[in-house]
Enzyme design. Sequence first.
Site, PDB file in Angstrom:
ATOM      1  N   ASP A   7       0.869  -1.167   0.000  1.00 23.52           N
ATOM      2  CA  ASP A   7       0.000   0.000   0.000  1.00 23.52           C
ATOM      3  C   ASP A   7       0.912   1.225   0.000  1.00 23.52           C
ATOM      4  O   ASP A   7       2.090   1.143   0.366  1.00 23.52           O
ATOM      5  CB  ASP A   7      -0.904  -0.019   1.238  1.00 23.52           C
ATOM      6  CG  ASP A   7      -1.819   1.187   1.304  1.00 23.52           C
ATOM      7  OD1 ASP A   7      -2.460   1.500   0.293  1.00 23.52           O
ATOM      8  OD2 ASP A   7      -1.882   1.824   2.379  1.00 23.52           O
ATOM      9  N   ASP A   9      -0.196   5.082   0.712  1.00 26.42           N
ATOM     10  CA  ASP A   9      -0.442   6.183   1.641  1.00 26.42           C
ATOM     11  C   ASP A   9      -0.449   5.702   3.091  1.00 26.42           C
ATOM     12  O   ASP A   9      -1.133   4.735   3.449  1.00 26.42           O
ATOM     13  CB  ASP A   9      -1.773   6.857   1.305  1.00 26.42           C
ATOM     14  CG  ASP A   9      -1.744   7.460  -0.090  1.00 26.42           C
ATOM     15  OD1 ASP A   9      -0.780   8.192  -0.388  1.00 26.42           O
ATOM     16  OD2 ASP A   9      -2.650   7.177  -0.886  1.00 26.42           O
TER      17      ASP A   9
END
Length: 220
Positions: A7, A9
């Site tokens: 991932d 952010d």
Amino acid sequence: MNLALFDLDNTLLNGDSDFEWSQFLIRIGILDRELFEVKNQAFYDQYKAGTLDIHEFLDFQLKPLSRHSRKTLDTWHAQFMRQSVMPMVTQASRDLVQRHRQAGDVCVIITATNSFVTAPIACEFGIEHLIATEPEHIEGEFTGRVADVPCFREGKITRLTNWLNSHGWTLESFENSTFYSDSLNDLPLMCKVKHPVAANPDETLRAHAVQHGWDIINLR
């Protein structure tokens, strides 16, 4: 052969590029602060709470792309990378990615943030493969609409499955599959991989990781 999914952010980045892109446009006077700042914060709070309506958010986030030429947007993005993104890149994240790359793993950033914002960030990390929400474009110019399934929650599973199929793979093709994420929104995909890792996790993900014996790491 192993698969490493990241991932972006609040995982590889110490912050949220989606949120910061809107804040950047507000700061340079492209978006009206009074109209957009409160709404941008509200969407971010909904994301963190796991209550975000992704289609409502994408309508908010992608419409500004359609109001400006790609050349202009690219110029702004270069400034955004320097001023907003690079301060969010930590050495711990760079080292983590480098370990997987040196091991010969297939490395993929998989993120709900749109590919216009995130493609240069993936390049900064030296990650070749990016699965992101795709803004629709015609002859290179953005329409303000989303193309394909948004890469969010269960949509990440759909988009990853399609990407793997395009390479003749499934998750079972890999001896090990690892997914690093900070967010409760990624629990659907984390439950699919062999080695889920909670990186800088929110409270809900941390509790789930503790309950199920998942690794927990800090990249900040």
